[in-house]
Design a protein around this motif. Structure first.
Motif, mmCIF file in Angstrom:
data_model
loop_
_atom_site.group_PDB
_atom_site.id
_atom_site.type_symbol
_atom_site.label_atom_id
_atom_site.label_comp_id
_atom_site.label_asym_id
_atom_site.label_seq_id
_atom_site.Cartn_x
_atom_site.Cartn_y
_atom_site.Cartn_z
ATOM 1 N N GLY A 253 0.817 -1.203 0.000
ATOM 2 C CA GLY A 253 0.000 0.000 0.000
ATOM 3 C C GLY A 253 0.851 1.253 0.000
ATOM 4 N N LEU A 254 1.893 1.240 0.836
ATOM 5 C CA LEU A 254 2.735 2.434 0.968
ATOM 6 C C LEU A 254 3.467 2.729 -0.334
ATOM 7 N N LYS A 255 4.020 1.702 -0.932
ATOM 8 C CA LYS A 255 4.752 1.917 -2.177
ATOM 9 C C LYS A 255 3.827 2.456 -3.250
ATOM 10 N N TYR A 256 2.678 1.844 -3.332
ATOM 11 C CA TYR A 256 1.716 2.256 -4.337
ATOM 12 C C TYR A 256 1.323 3.708 -4.098
ATOM 13 N N TYR A 257 1.106 4.042 -2.823
ATOM 14 C CA TYR A 257 0.684 5.394 -2.483
ATOM 15 C C TYR A 257 1.766 6.398 -2.850
ATOM 16 N N LEU A 258 3.003 6.117 -2.410
ATOM 17 C CA LEU A 258 4.081 7.091 -2.644
ATOM 18 C C LEU A 258 4.320 7.288 -4.129
ATOM 19 N N MET A 259 4.403 6.179 -4.857
ATOM 20 C CA MET A 259 4.645 6.307 -6.287
ATOM 21 C C MET A 259 3.467 6.964 -6.984
ATOM 22 N N GLY A 260 2.268 6.627 -6.532
ATOM 23 C CA GLY A 260 1.076 7.190 -7.145
ATOM 24 C C GLY A 260 1.005 8.693 -6.950
ATOM 25 N N VAL A 261 1.326 9.134 -5.726
ATOM 26 C CA VAL A 261 1.268 10.561 -5.445
ATOM 27 C C VAL A 261 2.342 11.291 -6.230
ATOM 28 N N PHE A 262 3.489 10.675 -6.314
ATOM 29 C CA PHE A 262 4.590 11.250 -7.090
ATOM 30 C C PHE A 262 4.157 11.438 -8.549
#
Lengths: 500, 523
Positions: A170-179
């Motif tokens: 979830g965290l990876k997806y979130y960080l990359m997604g927001v980026f």
């Protein structure tokens, strides 16, 4: 230009065509009912949620059918929200995909002791974002739709709270997604600055003609790169394997099919309605993305030992195939779009089917290792045959559906009749051979190897909802392969209604 | 009857095997006898249908044109249609397929290779039959492509599940090689569609429609097809998948591979590549001829180096298919007639040799020729059959093999006008040397396995017995045909000649390939 915008003081509510927004509103309503059910019935409501979500999705199909029967193109908000053939096909696809994901989730979520109402509520709101995306012809609408589908997906990826891997997912997806969102927003702001309007038609007018100035180039590149993250194209795919592996498998299926498709929908709209005059900018960019995605995705997939990671990299490579027609979209126009849509529809059927088998088999083996598929043919011949069908369909072997998807891509590339098109077609041909190798690796494990001594080889029991999902996807995969007219019937002619 | 055959004559035998397989899918795995019966009934019904087609075909008396043509819409948006039809080139190959498959069912009746499972094995065989018959009947490039690929999966599983020691490697190698070729072939088909004057995949219209394509593009398009078909044949240097696949495949798999699957490649040249792109074919022919003679010599030398009987037969396939390709490369009606004859003859003879290799393996549990010997003592009838097939394979006049090889060599003395005579005459000399080598390795093989006295380890082995009833039943039709076609080749040449003449472009008879372009420009 400014005078055409409504002033705040004289705000009048724009006309709303309720029929046109009925699918979105239905999904919103069902999502609200699912959430309310939890509040009112508490624990007693759990048993009904997945059924309710599934029925709600099917109900949302009704307005799509009536809109299709009506057949007129509807526009709202000055062309920011359009319901045309393109939108309807993809809305229907998103809803059917979501329905199958609900079927995949039913037992997984109920048996895993996860919150069900929240799960289905979030999923429905993500689907709403996707359905909205299919109609969005305006930068702000596209962005809102994107966030509406992404934010619930970030939460869903981390749904297995107790497992650090799921949190990582979830965290990876979130960080990359927001980026990615940030990059895209920057690109959008540049384009808005040039056009003074957020509608794609206005942007198209502003960026076309003459030589591309650097602001236009940057704007287009940033926007496309933002969506390259969403569709997990190389080199912006790095989040996908970890997220896919850590997320609950039904959510992975949802991300791999629906969320990726939403990214492509946005790309198609941007390329076709937003920058049609700037193919000198987007074509080389997409050419490189397509080449990189199919080649890198394939080569890395060759080395995978985990089935879900394998599917993640295979998804990167498949994304490359889907990007390829867009890399010649300036030369062939609508045909590029229909190639991508054909690919998306067939890909949805076969990829969801593969995930359905993965979920069914994991109920027994509790493992994602490819080696755990050894000897599957001996104790689960039905699952083996289905998985074989899906895998070789993904590899593009006739008469399974995937061949026509690949064919549509080749056709678009050759149709362009340019060096770029031919070279990409030859590279795609080589890549489809490489891809076969890792799909066949899984097939080999199931058919040729013996099950390990300690494995439980009693007959595999599959819950009815999974059987339904398998039946639907397998039937679609075979139908699309043997009688491709079942799809092309919907993808012929002008799909995106352009205002001029 | 004629009416019915004209409408349904090709669709029914093509899809009947799939229906049989679907019925078998519904029956539980342990009812083995029932599965065998269904498979046998289906394949025999298909063969009987083939005979009906043959009778009607002779009755129509129109060998050069397509018979039993069906033309229905299929994928309208890409202008691909369901077009089926057979002429004198495709009918013999289709009948060969319809004959071989039931024989394979009969042969494997009582000895399915490990891990047994007749249900799955026979289902794959039936799916394979649909793909093979469909490929020979299809008259639309995309339909052809689909059938061409349908055969891959069943063969992959047949080798991979029921094969020998090294089966996993052999199976994937077979699959990857063929897929590589066919992917580029598909791109070529598409290029043809977009570049030709008419947007169509119809093989009947394309020869005319493609005449206007620029020569440089034609050469590239032909190149893609060359890879697709050449790998399937297989031509040197793409042949490396063949010895592995043949050696590891179960007996029935090897038989089908040799008898039919290899022909899909040569058939593609004769049916698609050369009629549609004659000028490009003329450009490519000397190069193809060169690869072919290398293949003939290389295959023969490869045979001489083998210790494994099955591998030897596999390498001999490389050499024999070389003669077929040599006939095709001459671009003359004489050469291509020889090639079609060669395909049928090779199918019968090499199919037979693989059957024999399978039976030897079953008795001795080895194919190592240094351990074999004395087959004529222990199983005299089988030994004589092996001798007969070896003679047929080396091209003894009076047996079918002769009529494939000899006219092909003769044709290269006098290639099509556009081709350089000297080049092909030198190819002819080298190919003729290949026949000497063929006699060498086949006689050597016969000597090693059939002559002499049995080795001690097998001298009193009760497993070594003569041919069984199911073996005779499976082999007799092939042996009879080898003899009949050898004595009376006109049976086949009569059917193929009109079709071959029709398929060749007139411009090949002029001294430069530019004449084709002049003819096209003048239209």
């Amino acid at each position: 230009m400014i005078s055409s915008l409504p002033s705040i003081a004289g705000f009048v509510r724009p006309d709303i065509d309720w029929h046109a927004v009925a699918p979105e509103l239905t999904l919103l309503g069902v999502g609200a009912v699912v959430t309310l059910l939890d509040i009112v019935l508490l624990e007693r409501g759990r048993a009904y949620t997945s059924a309710l979500a599934g029925i709600g999705l099917l109900v949302a199909l009704i307005p799509i059918v009536t809109l299709a029967a009506d057949g007129t193109t509807r526009e709202m908000f000055g062309g920011a929200f359009v319901v045309d053939d393109f939108a309807l096909i993809l809305k229907a696809m998103f809803i059917v995909v979501a329905y199958i994901v609900v079927l995949l989730s039913t037992n997984y979520i109920a048996e895993g002791d996860y919150w069900e109402n929240e799960y289905y509520g979030l999923m429905l709101s993500a689907v709403m974002g996707m359905v909205l995306m299919a109609s969005a012809r305006d930068l702000v609408t596209i962005f809102v739709a994107l966030e509406l589908l992404s934010i619930p997906a970030y939460l869903l990826a981390a749904w297995r709270k107790a497992d650090p891997k799921s949190n990582e997912a979830g965290l990876k997806y979130y960080l990359m997604g927001v980026f990615a969102s940030a990059i895209m927003l920057y690109g959008m702001s540049l384009l808005f600055g040039l056009a003074g309007d957020t509608r794609l038609s206005a942007i198209s007018d502003a960026v076309s003609g003459g030589d591309a100035n650097p602001v236009v180039i940057l704007g287009i590149i940033f926007v496309i790169v933002g969506f390259a993250f969403k569709v997990s194209g190389f080199p912006f795919h790095t989040w996908a394997p970890d997220t896919y592996e850590g997320a609950p498998t039904p959510v992975t299926a949802f991300l791999a099919v629906a969320s990726k498709a939403a990214g492509f929908v946005a790309l198609m709209q941007l390329v076709h309605a937003g920058f049609p005059g700037r193919d000198d900018v987007y074509q080389p960019l997409l050419w490189i993305l397509a080449l990189g995605s199919m080649t890198a995705g394939n080569l890395i997939a060759l080395r995978q030992e985990n089935i879900v990671r394998l599917m993640a990299y295979s998804g990167v490579s498949q994304a490359g195939f889907m990007l390829a027609p867009l890399a010649v979209a300036g030369d062939i126009g609508d045909d590029a779009l229909s190639a991508v849509i054909i690919y998306l529809l067939i890909y949805a059927a076969m990829n969801l089917g593969a995930f359905a088998v993965i979920i069914a088999v994991a109920r027994r083996t509790a493992s994602g290792e490819i080696s755990s598929y050894a000897g599957l043919f001996k104790y689960a011949p039905g699952m083996t045959i289905l998985m074989t069908v899906f895998l070789f369909s993904l590899a593009g072997i006739p008469p399974l559906g995937g061949w026509f998807a690949k064919f549509a891509v080749f056709r678009a590339l050759v149709d362009a009749n340019t060096g770029w098109g031919y070279s990409l077609a030859a590279i795609a041909a080589v890549n489809s051979v490489i891809a076969l190798f890792y799909y066949a690796k899984v097939a080999r494990m199931m058919w040729f190897e013996d099950a390990p001594e300690e494995a439980d080889t009693s007959a595999l029991r599959v819950p009815p909802s999974l059987i339904a999902a398998l039946g639907l996807t397998a039937a679609a995969t075979l139908l699309f392969g043997i009688y491709p007219a079942a799809i092309t019937h919907f993808t012929e002619g002008t799909l995106i209604a352009l205002p001029y | 009857m004629g009416e019915f055959l004209n409408d349904w004559g090709l669709s029914i035998p093509t899809f009947l095997p799939i229906i049989g397989a679907a019925v078998m899918l519904l029956i539980p795995k342990d009812r083995e006898q029932l599965h065998k019966l269904i498979a046998l009934a289906t394949t025999v019904a298909v063969a009987a249908f083939g005979l009906l087609l043959l009778v009607q075909f002779i009755d129509n008396d129109n060998y050069g044109a397509l018979n039993f043509v069906v033309d229905k819409g299929w994928i309208d948006v890409i202008d691909s249609r369901y077009i089926m039809g057979v002429d004198g080139i495709s009918l013999p190959l289709m009948l060969l397929t319809m004959l071989i498959v039931p024989l394979c069912v009969i042969y494997s009746w009582n000895h399915f290779p490990e891990p047994h499972n007749p249900k799955a094995f026979l289902m794959l065989l039936l799916i394979l039959e649909t793909g093979m018959i469909g490929t020979f009947a299809a008259q639309d490039l995309i339909l052809f492509f689909v059938f061409f690929e349908v055969v891959l999966l069943p063969m992959y599983f047949m080798i991979g599940v029921w094969g020998g020691e090294n089966r996993r490697y052999a199976a994937i190698k077979f699959f990857l090689f063929t897929l590589f070729g066919s992917a580029l072939m598909l791109v070529s088909f598409l290029a043809l569609y977009f570049l030709a004057d008419a947007s169509t995949f119809d093989m009947r219209l394309l020869p005319e429609a493609a005449a206007g394509i620029a020569k440089s593009s034609q050469v590239w398009v032909f190149g893609g097809m060359f890879l697709g078909f050449g790998i399937k044949v297989p031509m040197f240097p793409f042949h490396t998948w063949l010895p592995d696949a043949h050696t590891e495949a179960p007996t029935v798999g090897s038989v089908i591979l040799a008898a039919v699957l290899l022909k899909l490649g040569t058939y593609g040249f004769v049916r698609i590549a050369i009629p549609i792109l004659p000028e490009a074919a003329a450009e490519w022919a000397p190069f193809i001829g060169l690869l072919v003679v290398i293949g003939i010599i290389y295959g023969a030398l490869g045979c001489l180096a083998q210790r494994d009987l099955k591998r030897l037969v596999a390498f001999s396939s490389v050499a024999h298919m070389g003669f077929v390709m040599l006939g095709i490369a001459t671009l003359t009606d004489f050469g291509i007639n020889a090639a079609v004859f060669g395909m049928v003859a090779h199918g019968l003879i090499t199919g037979m040799l693989f059957f024999l290799a399978g039976s030897v393996k079953e008795r001795y549990h080895t194919l190592d020729m240094s351990r074999l010997g004395g087959l004529l003592v222990q199983a005299p009838r089988m030994g004589w059959i092996l001798g007969f097939c070896a003679m047929a394979s080396l091209g003894l006049p009076g047996l079918a093999g002769f009529w494939g090889e000899f006219p092909a060599i003769l044709a290269s003395y006098n290639p099509a006008e556009v081709l350089a005579e000297e080049t092909f005459r030198s190819y002819m000399v080298i190919a003729a040397l290949g026949t000497v080598l063929a006699a060498g390795y086949l006689l050597w093989m016969l000597q090693k396995t059939a002559f002499g006295t049995p080795r001690e380890e097998f001298a009193n082995d009760p497993h070594v017995h003569d041919a069984t009833a199911s073996e005779y039943l499976a082999w007799a039709p092939l042996l009879i045909l080898i003899l009949v076609l050898g004595v009376y080749p006109q049976l086949l040449f009569g059917a193929t000649d009109p079709a071959v003449v029709n398929s060749l472009s007139e411009c090949l008879d002029s001294s430069t390939s530019d004449a084709c372009f002049d003819a096209a420009a003048g239209k």
